[in-house]
Write an enzyme that holds these catalytic residues in place. Structure first.
Site, PDB file in Angstrom:
ATOM      1  N   ARG A   1      64.524 -48.987  25.026  1.00 60.50           N
ATOM      2  CA  ARG A   1      63.750 -47.245  24.065  1.00 60.50           C
ATOM      3  C   ARG A   1      64.239 -45.753  24.407  1.00 60.50           C
ATOM      4  O   ARG A   1      64.921 -45.353  25.837  1.00 60.50           O
ATOM      5  CB  ARG A   1      62.351 -47.211  25.088  1.00 60.50           C
ATOM      6  CG  ARG A   1      61.201 -46.338  24.611  1.00 60.50           C
ATOM      7  CD  ARG A   1      60.099 -46.528  24.985  1.00 60.50           C
ATOM      8  NE  ARG A   1      58.352 -45.695  24.049  1.00 60.50           N
ATOM      9  CZ  ARG A   1      57.814 -45.117  24.931  1.00 60.50           C
ATOM     10  NH1 ARG A   1      59.014 -44.559  26.198  1.00 60.50           N
ATOM     11  NH2 ARG A   1      57.153 -44.195  24.724  1.00 60.50           N
TER      12      ARG A   1
ATOM     13  N   GLU B   1      52.627 -40.772  22.214  1.00 60.39           N
ATOM     14  CA  GLU B   1      50.847 -40.692  23.619  1.00 60.39           C
ATOM     15  C   GLU B   1      50.523 -39.432  22.397  1.00 60.39           C
ATOM     16  O   GLU B   1      49.695 -38.895  22.814  1.00 60.39           O
ATOM     17  CB  GLU B   1      51.263 -40.652  24.589  1.00 60.39           C
ATOM     18  CG  GLU B   1      51.719 -41.948  25.295  1.00 60.39           C
ATOM     19  CD  GLU B   1      51.680 -41.894  26.578  1.00 60.39           C
ATOM     20  OE1 GLU B   1      51.672 -40.612  27.174  1.00 60.39           O
ATOM     21  OE2 GLU B   1      51.728 -43.213  27.505  1.00 60.39           O
TER      22      GLU B   1
ATOM     23  N   GLU C   1      55.114 -48.717  26.855  1.00 58.61           N
ATOM     24  CA  GLU C   1      55.467 -48.063  28.288  1.00 58.61           C
ATOM     25  C   GLU C   1      54.282 -48.996  28.810  1.00 58.61           C
ATOM     26  O   GLU C   1      52.570 -49.464  29.144  1.00 58.61           O
ATOM     27  CB  GLU C   1      54.791 -46.652  28.147  1.00 58.61           C
ATOM     28  CG  GLU C   1      55.529 -46.277  27.037  1.00 58.61           C
ATOM     29  CD  GLU C   1      54.521 -43.987  27.708  1.00 58.61           C
ATOM     30  OE1 GLU C   1      54.631 -44.344  29.384  1.00 58.61           O
ATOM     31  OE2 GLU C   1      55.392 -43.661  26.856  1.00 58.61           O
TER      32      GLU C   1
END
Ligand SMILES: *[C@@H]1O[C@H](CO)[C@@H](O)[C@H](O)[C@H]1NC(C)=O
Length: 342
Positions: free
Chosen positions: A62, A149, A259
Site C-alpha cells: 500500500r 478515511e 489499515e
C-alpha cells in the site's frame, strides 16, 4: 514432484480462503527512511524491506500519495516499481490533500479550486493522469483508494458531509472513479473509511454516499476499513464481524481491512479493545490471524485481505497510534518473529 504437488494442493485446499487473499503492508515511508540511513535485516542478512516482506508472504504494497511532498506521485511511482519487482500487487492510497487525510483532516490541496464544480474537474484530471502514469511505467495500479478515511467526506469543506451533506462527497467520488475507469479499467476501486467495527458509523456513511446521478454502487468494487485496537474499547473482533456482515448483507461488496496493527509495546494507560491479546510479536500475529478469521467468516468469500500499517517506520513507531510501537522490526531494523503475520 507428484508428492510435493499433492502436498501443495492439499495445503492450498485446506487454506482455500487464504490462498487468494491479500496480505498487505503499507510501506509508504520506506524510501524516505532509507534516505535517512535506515536499513532492514532478516536473520542477520540486510535486504530491502519489500524483499523481506515478500519473502514472508506479503503480496500487496500500500502506497499513499499526497498532492505535495514527501509522498508525491514520482516518489510513489518509484516505490511501485520496487514493489512489483518484489512480486507484490499495488494498492495506491490517494489522500487528495497536501498532508495527512483522516476522519479529522481533509484539507483541499493548496493549488486546487475551492468550489464543487472546479473540484469535480480537478479530481477527475488528477486521478486520470495519475492512474495513466502508473500504467505507462508498467506498474498498473491493482487497487486504488479514492480518499483516505473519508467518514466525513473529502476535500473539506466542499465535500464535508457534516457541513454540506452527502451530495458533494458523492459527486467527488464519482468523478474520481470515472477517471479510474477511463484511464485504468482493470483497477479495482476502493472506498475507505475508519472504524470498520462501528456498524453505526459504517451504516451512516454507506446509506448516504450512493446518490442517483452521482456515486453508484457499481462505481465501488471494494469497501475498505481501518481497524485499530487502541482508539476505543468498542473495536472488538466481534464488533468488526457483525459490522462487516451487516454491510455485506446490504451491499454484497468485497471487504479489505486496509489499515490495522497491534502494539509490541504500549503504555498501560491505553485501554486496548482486545485486552487478552499480549503486547508482543506473538500478540501481533494473534491479532492479524483473528482478523483473518473474521474475514474468512464473511459470506461469498467477501473477505479480501488485510493491510498492516507501516510495519517498518523506525523512529516514528508511535505515529498513527496511541501506543509506542506496533512495528514488525525492532529499532535496529531486525525483523521480529511477527514478520510471519501471514
Ligand atoms: C534487534 O534484533 C537483533 C536481532 O535479534 C539484535 O541483535 C539487536 O540487538 C536488536 N536491537 C535492539 C535495539 O533491540
Amino acid at each position: 514432484m507428484g508428492f510435493l504437488h499433492l502436498l501443495y494442493a492439499t495445503f492450498a485446499f485446506i487454506n482455500g480462503s487464504l490462498a487468494h487473499s491479500l496480505n498487505g503492508a503499507d510501506i509508504s515511508s520506506l524510501p524516505l527512511l532509507e534516505s535517512q540511513g535506515i536499513s532492514y535485516s532478516d536473520g542477520g542478512i540486510t535486504k530491502p524491506f519489500e524483499i523481506i516482506l515478500a519473502e514472508h508472504g506479503f503480496n500487496l504494497a500500500r502506497i499513499r500519495i499526497w498532492t505535495a511532498g514527501p509522498y508525491t506521485q514520482s516518489y510513489a511511482l518509484a516505490l511501485a516499481k520496487r514493489a512489483q519487482t518484489a512480486g507484490m500487487k499495488i494498492l495506491v492510497d490517494l489522500h487528495y490533500s497536501d498532508t495527512w487525510a483522516d476522519p479529522g483532516h481533509q484539507a483541499i490541496p493548496a493549488y486546487w479550486p475551492t468550489d464543487l464544480s472546479g473540484l469535480n474537474t480537478q479530481i477527475y484530471t488528477y486521478t486520470r493522469d495519475l492512474a495513466s502514469a502508473f500504467s505507462s511505467q508498467g506498474t498498473p495500479i491493482d487497487y486504488i483508494q479514492v480518499g483516505n478515511e473519508i467518514n466525513d467526506g473529502l476535500l473539506w469543506p466542499i465535500g464535508q458531509i457534516s457541513v454540506n451533506g452527502f451530495q458533494g462527497a458523492s459527486e467527488l467520488l464519482h468523478s474520481a472513479i470515472s477517471a479510474v475507469r477511463k484511464a485504468s479499467p482493470a483497477t479495482k476501486t476502493v472506498v475507505h473509511i475508519a472504524n470498520g467495527w462501528d456498524a453505526s458509523d459504517v451504516n451512516f456513511f454507506f446509506s448516504g454516499i450512493f446518490i442517483p446521478g452521482a456515486l453508484s454502487e457499481n462505481d465501488v468494487d471494494i469497501f475498505g476499513f481501518s481497524f485499530y485496537p487502541f482508539y476505543g474499547t468498542g473495536a472488538t473482533l466481534s464488533a468488526l464481524s457483525s459490522s462487516l456482515k451487516g454491510v455485506i448483507s446490504t451491499y454484497d461488496k468485497d471487504i479489505l481491512v486496509a489499515e490495522t496493527d497491534w502494539p509490541f509495546s504500549c503504555s498501560s494507560s491505553v485501554a486496548l479493545s482486545e485486552p487478552s491479546i499480549p503486547l508482543s510479536a506473538a500478540g501481533q500475529q494473534t491479532w492479524v490471524r483473528d482478523i483473518e478469521d473474521v474475514l474468512a467468516g464473511l459470506s461469498n468469500g467477501h473477505g479480501l485481505g488485510i493491510v498492516y500499517w507501516e510495519p517498518g517506520w523506525i523512529g516514528n513507531a508511535a505515529l498513527g497510534s496511541s501506543c509506542s510501537d506496533a512495528l514488525l522490526v525492532n529499532s535496529s531494523g531486525s525483523t521480529r518473529s511477527s514478520i510471519n503475520l501471514f
